[in-house]
Write a protein that holds these residues in place. Structure first.
Motif, PDB file in Angstrom:
ATOM      1  N   VAL A 288       3.996  -3.866 -10.724  1.00 30.57           N
ATOM      2  CA  VAL A 288       3.584  -3.802  -9.324  1.00 30.57           C
ATOM      3  C   VAL A 288       3.685  -5.175  -8.673  1.00 30.57           C
ATOM      4  N   VAL A 289       3.271  -6.208  -9.390  1.00 30.18           N
ATOM      5  CA  VAL A 289       3.362  -7.573  -8.867  1.00 30.18           C
ATOM      6  C   VAL A 289       4.824  -7.960  -8.646  1.00 30.18           C
ATOM      7  N   ALA A 290       5.676  -7.619  -9.610  1.00 33.67           N
ATOM      8  CA  ALA A 290       7.101  -7.923  -9.470  1.00 33.67           C
ATOM      9  C   ALA A 290       7.689  -7.225  -8.244  1.00 33.67           C
ATOM     10  N   GLY A 291       7.318  -5.966  -8.042  1.00 33.72           N
ATOM     11  CA  GLY A 291       7.796  -5.238  -6.870  1.00 33.72           C
ATOM     12  C   GLY A 291       7.300  -5.845  -5.576  1.00 33.72           C
ATOM     13  N   THR A 292       6.066  -6.322  -5.584  1.00 31.16           N
ATOM     14  CA  THR A 292       5.499  -6.943  -4.387  1.00 31.16           C
ATOM     15  C   THR A 292       6.245  -8.217  -4.028  1.00 31.16           C
ATOM     16  N   VAL A 293       6.539  -9.029  -5.033  1.00 32.27           N
ATOM     17  CA  VAL A 293       7.255 -10.287  -4.781  1.00 32.27           C
ATOM     18  C   VAL A 293       8.678 -10.014  -4.294  1.00 32.27           C
TER      19      VAL A 293
ATOM     20  N   ILE B 296       0.838  -1.214   0.000  1.00 29.68           N
ATOM     21  CA  ILE B 296       0.000   0.000   0.000  1.00 29.68           C
ATOM     22  C   ILE B 296       0.869   1.259   0.000  1.00 29.68           C
ATOM     23  N   LEU B 297       1.839   1.308   0.906  1.00 27.72           N
ATOM     24  CA  LEU B 297       2.688   2.495   1.006  1.00 27.72           C
ATOM     25  C   LEU B 297       3.506   2.713  -0.261  1.00 27.72           C
ATOM     26  N   GLY B 298       4.028   1.632  -0.832  1.00 30.91           N
ATOM     27  CA  GLY B 298       4.844   1.753  -2.035  1.00 30.91           C
ATOM     28  C   GLY B 298       4.059   2.290  -3.214  1.00 30.91           C
ATOM     29  N   ILE B 299       2.835   1.792  -3.395  1.00 28.53           N
ATOM     30  CA  ILE B 299       1.994   2.262  -4.497  1.00 28.53           C
ATOM     31  C   ILE B 299       1.612   3.724  -4.302  1.00 28.53           C
ATOM     32  N   LEU B 300       1.205   4.082  -3.084  1.00 31.53           N
ATOM     33  CA  LEU B 300       0.807   5.470  -2.823  1.00 31.53           C
ATOM     34  C   LEU B 300       1.977   6.431  -3.020  1.00 31.53           C
ATOM     35  N   ALA B 301       3.159   6.045  -2.495  1.00 25.65           N
ATOM     36  CA  ALA B 301       4.333   6.912  -2.630  1.00 25.65           C
ATOM     37  C   ALA B 301       4.748   7.039  -4.092  1.00 25.65           C
TER      38      ALA B 301
ATOM     39  N   LEU C 117      12.290  -1.277  -2.549  1.00 27.98           N
ATOM     40  CA  LEU C 117      12.094  -2.171  -3.693  1.00 27.98           C
ATOM     41  C   LEU C 117      10.690  -2.017  -4.275  1.00 27.98           C
ATOM     42  N   MET C 118       9.707  -1.971  -3.390  1.00 30.03           N
ATOM     43  CA  MET C 118       8.328  -1.819  -3.846  1.00 30.03           C
ATOM     44  C   MET C 118       8.124  -0.460  -4.502  1.00 30.03           C
ATOM     45  N   TYR C 119       8.658   0.562  -3.880  1.00 32.95           N
ATOM     46  CA  TYR C 119       8.498   1.922  -4.388  1.00 32.95           C
ATOM     47  C   TYR C 119       9.159   2.090  -5.750  1.00 32.95           C
ATOM     48  N   MET C 120      10.408   1.657  -5.879  1.00 30.82           N
ATOM     49  CA  MET C 120      11.143   1.849  -7.128  1.00 30.82           C
ATOM     50  C   MET C 120      10.491   1.078  -8.279  1.00 30.82           C
ATOM     51  N   THR C 121      10.066  -0.156  -8.012  1.00 33.16           N
ATOM     52  CA  THR C 121       9.464  -0.958  -9.067  1.00 33.16           C
ATOM     53  C   THR C 121       8.118  -0.382  -9.492  1.00 33.16           C
ATOM     54  N   ALA C 122       7.313   0.017  -8.511  1.00 29.63           N
ATOM     55  CA  ALA C 122       6.013   0.605  -8.828  1.00 29.63           C
ATOM     56  C   ALA C 122       6.172   1.935  -9.556  1.00 29.63           C
ATOM     57  N   ARG C 123       7.108   2.742  -9.126  1.00 24.23           N
ATOM     58  CA  ARG C 123       7.330   4.030  -9.795  1.00 24.23           C
ATOM     59  C   ARG C 123       7.736   3.821 -11.248  1.00 24.23           C
ATOM     60  N   GLY C 124       8.652   2.881 -11.476  1.00 19.04           N
ATOM     61  CA  GLY C 124       9.065   2.585 -12.845  1.00 19.04           C
ATOM     62  C   GLY C 124       7.912   2.092 -13.696  1.00 19.04           C
ATOM     63  N   ALA C 125       7.044   1.269 -13.092  1.00 21.00           N
ATOM     64  CA  ALA C 125       5.886   0.759 -13.831  1.00 21.00           C
ATOM     65  C   ALA C 125       4.913   1.881 -14.164  1.00 21.00           C
ATOM     66  N   PHE C 126       4.679   2.783 -13.223  1.00 24.29           N
ATOM     67  CA  PHE C 126       3.755   3.896 -13.466  1.00 24.29           C
ATOM     68  C   PHE C 126       4.296   4.841 -14.546  1.00 24.29           C
ATOM     69  N   GLU C 127       5.614   5.035 -14.554  1.00 27.45           N
ATOM     70  CA  GLU C 127       6.213   5.947 -15.538  1.00 27.45           C
ATOM     71  C   GLU C 127       6.135   5.388 -16.952  1.00 27.45           C
ATOM     72  N   GLN C 128       5.954   4.071 -17.079  1.00 26.49           N
ATOM     73  CA  GLN C 128       5.882   3.448 -18.398  1.00 26.49           C
ATOM     74  C   GLN C 128       4.471   3.476 -18.990  1.00 26.49           C
TER      75      GLN C 128
ATOM     76  N   ILE D  39       8.522 -14.300 -10.644  1.00 29.95           N
ATOM     77  CA  ILE D  39       8.629 -13.012 -11.328  1.00 29.95           C
ATOM     78  C   ILE D  39       8.923 -13.224 -12.817  1.00 29.95           C
ATOM     79  N   GLY D  40       9.862 -14.137 -13.108  1.00 33.39           N
ATOM     80  CA  GLY D  40      10.178 -14.423 -14.494  1.00 33.39           C
ATOM     81  C   GLY D  40       8.983 -14.978 -15.258  1.00 33.39           C
ATOM     82  N   PHE D  41       8.261 -15.891 -14.621  1.00 31.73           N
ATOM     83  CA  PHE D  41       7.074 -16.469 -15.245  1.00 31.73           C
ATOM     84  C   PHE D  41       6.018 -15.402 -15.483  1.00 31.73           C
ATOM     85  N   TRP D  42       5.810 -14.551 -14.498  1.00 32.74           N
ATOM     86  CA  TRP D  42       4.788 -13.506 -14.612  1.00 32.74           C
ATOM     87  C   TRP D  42       5.120 -12.528 -15.729  1.00 32.74           C
ATOM     88  N   LYS D  43       6.393 -12.158 -15.843  1.00 32.22           N
ATOM     89  CA  LYS D  43       6.798 -11.218 -16.891  1.00 32.22           C
ATOM     90  C   LYS D  43       6.587 -11.822 -18.276  1.00 32.22           C
ATOM     91  N   ARG D  44       6.952 -13.099 -18.440  1.00 32.59           N
ATOM     92  CA  ARG D  44       6.763 -13.741 -19.742  1.00 32.59           C
ATOM     93  C   ARG D  44       5.276 -13.859 -20.070  1.00 32.59           C
TER      94      ARG D  44
END
Length: 226
Positions: free
Chosen positions: A145-150, A24-29, A102-113, A211-216
């Motif tokens: 977001v899922v990758a960041g969560t894992v 929750i905090l990572g997504i909001l931030a 980790l959650m914040y950086m991954t979510a931020r990168g996903a949102f920017e894309q 994570i690898g499976f989810w991305k593929r």
């Protein structure tokens, strides 16, 4: 076998609780900072990532000073009869702080894309900012977001330094798997340390494979959608 269950149970409770909070905090931030364009953006970004580059013991010491009996948060919580230091909640707080970057950086990168034109189109149709986020931004950024969560979950399971500093080593209450491994080695119980190490290795490897499976899978869906 029962000797191995207490640290596994403590870690399981800590992982599930801390990951939920970090999610929750990572997504909001991430959402807030992606939209924020003020002068403090780089400073705030650095503060959010800071726990990842600091030694865990330094983070643990800062948390101990903050939540200790003479710290501001410790004195405030004492008014309600609650003590963070050497408590199970201490393991949760330490895990949240260390896994948040980790959650914040991954979510931020996903949102920017996410394609801005799609968000703008939703706005022109009268959607509020929160509706745009929930119906456009988050679904499109969901794989990241899922990758960041894992990743945050795996980091939570492996947290040691900050946890030991803030929560200590109380069997059945604050002794997580990494803490149990450390003290097992200190006492010469290599078998116990080995078994618990295999548990962490198995879980971490499973997380990375997922994570690898989810991305593929997400990539294949995207190609089919196009």
């Amino acid at each position: 076998m029962s000797d191995y269950l207490p640290p596994i149970w403590v870690s399981l409770r800590t992982v599930l609780t801390a990951t939920s909070i970090t999610f929750i905090l990572g997504i909001l931030a991430a959402r807030w900072l992606v939209r924020y364009s003020g002068r403090l953006k780089d400073i705030l970004d650095g503060l959010f990532i800071l726990p990842m580059v600091l030694p865990p013991t330094v983070v643990g010491y800062a948390l101990l000073m903050f939540f200790g009996v003479h710290g501001p948060a410790g004195q405030f919580l004492a008014n309600f009869g609650f003590k963070m230091v050497f408590s199970w909640w201490g393991t949760v707080v330490a895990a949240v702080i260390m896994s948040f970057p980790l959650m914040y950086m991954t979510a931020r990168g996903a949102f920017e894309q996410v394609e801005p034109n799609l968000q703008d189109a939703a706005r022109t149709l009268g959607a509020s900012e929160w509706r745009v986020f929930w119906t456009v931004t988050l679904p499109m950024a969901w794989p990241g977001v899922v990758a960041g969560t894992v990743l945050a979950l795996a980091r939570t399971l492996g947290e040691f330094g900050a946890t030991l500093m803030l929560a200590g080593n109380i069997p059945g209450r604050t002794t997580t798997i990494p803490v149990a491994i450390y003290f097992a080695i200190q006492s010469g119980d290599n078998h116990r340390a080995g078994v618990l190490t295999m548990v962490v290795l198995a879980f971490s490897l499973t997380s990375l494979i997922f994570i690898g499976f989810w991305k593929r899978r997400s990539k294949r869906k995207g190609m089919l959608g196009n």
